[in-house]
Design a protein around this motif. Sequence first.
Motif, PDB file in Angstrom:
ATOM      1  N   PRO A 179      -5.830 -40.394  68.599  1.00  0.00           N
ATOM      2  CA  PRO A 179      -6.094 -41.722  68.025  1.00  0.00           C
ATOM      3  C   PRO A 179      -6.285 -41.665  66.521  1.00  0.00           C
ATOM      4  CG  PRO A 179      -8.048 -40.878  69.158  1.00  0.00           C
ATOM      5  CD  PRO A 179      -6.934 -39.920  69.453  1.00  0.00           C
ATOM      6  N   LEU A 180      -5.772 -42.667  65.841  1.00  0.00           N
ATOM      7  CA  LEU A 180      -5.917 -42.748  64.389  1.00  0.00           C
ATOM      8  C   LEU A 180      -7.383 -42.784  63.985  1.00  0.00           C
ATOM      9  CD1 LEU A 180      -4.712 -43.204  61.550  1.00  0.00           C
ATOM     10  CD2 LEU A 180      -4.744 -45.658  62.050  1.00  0.00           C
ATOM     11  N   ARG A 181      -8.211 -43.401  64.782  1.00  0.00           N
ATOM     12  CA  ARG A 181      -9.635 -43.543  64.481  1.00  0.00           C
ATOM     13  C   ARG A 181     -10.282 -42.191  64.201  1.00  0.00           C
ATOM     14  NH1 ARG A 181     -13.360 -47.538  65.807  1.00  0.00           N
ATOM     15  NH2 ARG A 181     -15.523 -46.812  65.924  1.00  0.00           N
ATOM     16  N   ALA A 182      -9.850 -41.151  64.930  1.00  0.00           N
ATOM     17  CA  ALA A 182     -10.432 -39.828  64.741  1.00  0.00           C
ATOM     18  C   ALA A 182     -10.136 -39.288  63.339  1.00  0.00           C
ATOM     19  CB  ALA A 182      -9.896 -38.860  65.800  1.00  0.00           C
ATOM     20  N   LEU A 183      -8.948 -39.579  62.805  1.00  0.00           N
ATOM     21  CA  LEU A 183      -8.619 -39.149  61.450  1.00  0.00           C
ATOM     22  C   LEU A 183      -9.426 -39.929  60.413  1.00  0.00           C
ATOM     23  CD1 LEU A 183      -4.715 -38.735  61.472  1.00  0.00           C
ATOM     24  CD2 LEU A 183      -6.405 -36.944  61.118  1.00  0.00           C
ATOM     25  N   LEU A 184      -9.633 -41.214  60.668  1.00  0.00           N
ATOM     26  CA  LEU A 184     -10.306 -42.061  59.690  1.00  0.00           C
ATOM     27  C   LEU A 184     -11.795 -41.773  59.578  1.00  0.00           C
ATOM     28  CD1 LEU A 184      -8.640 -45.544  60.323  1.00  0.00           C
ATOM     29  CD2 LEU A 184      -7.981 -43.739  58.719  1.00  0.00           C
ATOM     30  N   LEU A 210      -7.511 -42.489  51.651  1.00  0.00           N
ATOM     31  CA  LEU A 210      -6.390 -42.666  52.574  1.00  0.00           C
ATOM     32  C   LEU A 210      -5.194 -43.179  51.799  1.00  0.00           C
ATOM     33  CD1 LEU A 210      -5.446 -42.704  55.605  1.00  0.00           C
ATOM     34  CD2 LEU A 210      -6.031 -45.147  55.590  1.00  0.00           C
ATOM     35  N   ARG A 211      -4.020 -42.556  52.019  1.00  0.00           N
ATOM     36  CA  ARG A 211      -2.777 -42.986  51.390  1.00  0.00           C
ATOM     37  C   ARG A 211      -1.735 -43.142  52.494  1.00  0.00           C
ATOM     38  NH1 ARG A 211      -2.861 -38.307  46.604  1.00  0.00           N
ATOM     39  NH2 ARG A 211      -5.149 -38.162  46.609  1.00  0.00           N
ATOM     40  N   VAL A 212      -1.037 -44.246  52.474  1.00  0.00           N
ATOM     41  CA  VAL A 212      -0.112 -44.558  53.562  1.00  0.00           C
ATOM     42  C   VAL A 212       1.181 -45.131  52.992  1.00  0.00           C
ATOM     43  CG1 VAL A 212       0.281 -45.920  55.653  1.00  0.00           C
ATOM     44  CG2 VAL A 212      -2.025 -45.091  55.135  1.00  0.00           C
ATOM     45  N   TYR A 213       2.309 -44.642  53.499  1.00  0.00           N
ATOM     46  CA  TYR A 213       3.565 -45.391  53.378  1.00  0.00           C
ATOM     47  C   TYR A 213       4.154 -45.528  54.765  1.00  0.00           C
ATOM     48  CZ  TYR A 213       8.299 -46.788  53.334  1.00  0.00           C
ATOM     49  OH  TYR A 213       9.441 -47.479  53.641  1.00  0.00           O
ATOM     50  N   GLY A 214       4.529 -46.742  55.130  1.00  0.00           N
ATOM     51  CA  GLY A 214       5.275 -47.012  56.344  1.00  0.00           C
ATOM     52  C   GLY A 214       6.054 -48.290  56.130  1.00  0.00           C
ATOM     53  N   PRO A 215       7.241 -48.435  56.722  1.00  0.00           N
ATOM     54  CA  PRO A 215       8.016 -49.667  56.518  1.00  0.00           C
ATOM     55  C   PRO A 215       7.189 -50.931  56.779  1.00  0.00           C
ATOM     56  CG  PRO A 215       9.353 -48.034  57.626  1.00  0.00           C
ATOM     57  CD  PRO A 215       7.974 -47.452  57.545  1.00  0.00           C
ATOM     58  N   ILE A 243      -1.279 -48.872  61.694  1.00  0.00           N
ATOM     59  CA  ILE A 243      -2.520 -48.615  60.964  1.00  0.00           C
ATOM     60  C   ILE A 243      -3.212 -49.927  60.616  1.00  0.00           C
ATOM     61  CG2 ILE A 243      -3.483 -47.584  58.871  1.00  0.00           C
ATOM     62  CD1 ILE A 243      -1.085 -45.649  58.937  1.00  0.00           C
ATOM     63  N   LEU A 244      -2.444 -50.911  60.204  1.00  0.00           N
ATOM     64  CA  LEU A 244      -3.033 -52.192  59.816  1.00  0.00           C
ATOM     65  C   LEU A 244      -3.581 -52.960  61.007  1.00  0.00           C
ATOM     66  CD1 LEU A 244      -0.490 -53.331  57.083  1.00  0.00           C
ATOM     67  CD2 LEU A 244      -2.831 -52.484  56.764  1.00  0.00           C
ATOM     68  N   ALA A 245      -3.191 -52.578  62.214  1.00  0.00           N
ATOM     69  CA  ALA A 245      -3.810 -53.176  63.399  1.00  0.00           C
ATOM     70  C   ALA A 245      -5.297 -52.853  63.438  1.00  0.00           C
ATOM     71  CB  ALA A 245      -3.119 -52.674  64.666  1.00  0.00           C
ATOM     72  N   VAL A 272      -4.804 -38.055  54.515  1.00  0.00           N
ATOM     73  CA  VAL A 272      -6.260 -38.207  54.588  1.00  0.00           C
ATOM     74  C   VAL A 272      -6.901 -37.192  53.653  1.00  0.00           C
ATOM     75  CG1 VAL A 272      -8.295 -38.101  56.089  1.00  0.00           C
ATOM     76  CG2 VAL A 272      -6.140 -39.035  56.964  1.00  0.00           C
ATOM     77  N   ASN A 273      -7.678 -37.689  52.689  1.00  0.00           N
ATOM     78  CA  ASN A 273      -8.379 -36.827  51.726  1.00  0.00           C
ATOM     79  C   ASN A 273      -7.398 -35.882  51.041  1.00  0.00           C
ATOM     80  OD1 ASN A 273     -10.744 -38.089  52.598  1.00  0.00           O
ATOM     81  ND2 ASN A 273     -11.180 -36.503  54.101  1.00  0.00           N
ATOM     82  N   GLY A 274      -6.377 -36.477  50.435  1.00  0.00           N
ATOM     83  CA  GLY A 274      -5.250 -35.710  49.919  1.00  0.00           C
ATOM     84  C   GLY A 274      -5.604 -34.610  48.954  1.00  0.00           C
TER      85      GLY A 274
END
Length: 256
Positions: A85-90, A96-101, A106-108, A185-187
């Motif tokens: 689950p994404l929650r575990a990463l957050l 946080l840095r994100v690229y997606g079309p 994630i925005l959900a 995450v935490n780049g």
Amino acid sequence: MNILRRGLGPVLDNVRRGRHIEAYVLFLLGLVLVGLGQFDVVDSRRLLQFTVAALAFLVFRTAVAPDPVPAPADDVLHDRGDLGPLRALLEQARDLRVYGPTGINILAGADDLKRMILQRGGTVRFVVLDPSPHAVAEAAVQLDDNLDLDLALRGSLRTLRRLEAETGFECRRLPFNPGFSLLIVNGDSPEGTLVVEFHGFGDHTINERMHLLLTRRTSPHWYDYWLRRFEAVWEASLPGSAGPTSDDTDPEAGPR
């Protein structure tokens, strides 16, 4: 001044990422002792003892430092289900840095982004595809066909406009799809983690895509490579979320 800045750049980068700290500490301590020796505060015998001890430590550190061992491919290549689950990463995210079309998955969890990162003083930089017809049409050819890309993107842009009011949040729009998505995450941390999701061709679902999971500790070279790819995406993107249109209003908040 430019020469000094270029010389200090790698040093500051190493310190920020927790690299070679022992060597820098010994160097600074040596400078202090040499300076004190100039004023006879420290005698030459003490300086010689420090020099020998420092050399012995550096030789020992070099000898015991483990050689990086490349991870087997199956340790870094995954499908989406393997990542959990994404929650575990957050939970541990400060940056946080994100690229997606569309970034729709994630925005959900936009409320989680606010509560777990932004409201704790963290930062989020988010890039999605620009909603221009040309960009959407080209990206739609690459992506799986079970998603209404235009509709999903407009929903994401509405969410981004709400998040733009939050301190620490920035978003941009990329005029083309580069063929991959990025989640970082935490780049800049020694514990940083990133996921590269490759956009295949003719995939029927998002779960078929290859996902590359990298950490700074296990793959520093390629980790830094993909970190720079995000910065390249950010620089090539248009600032802010798209302006509202008659077809792109928030039914809860009214036209913006």
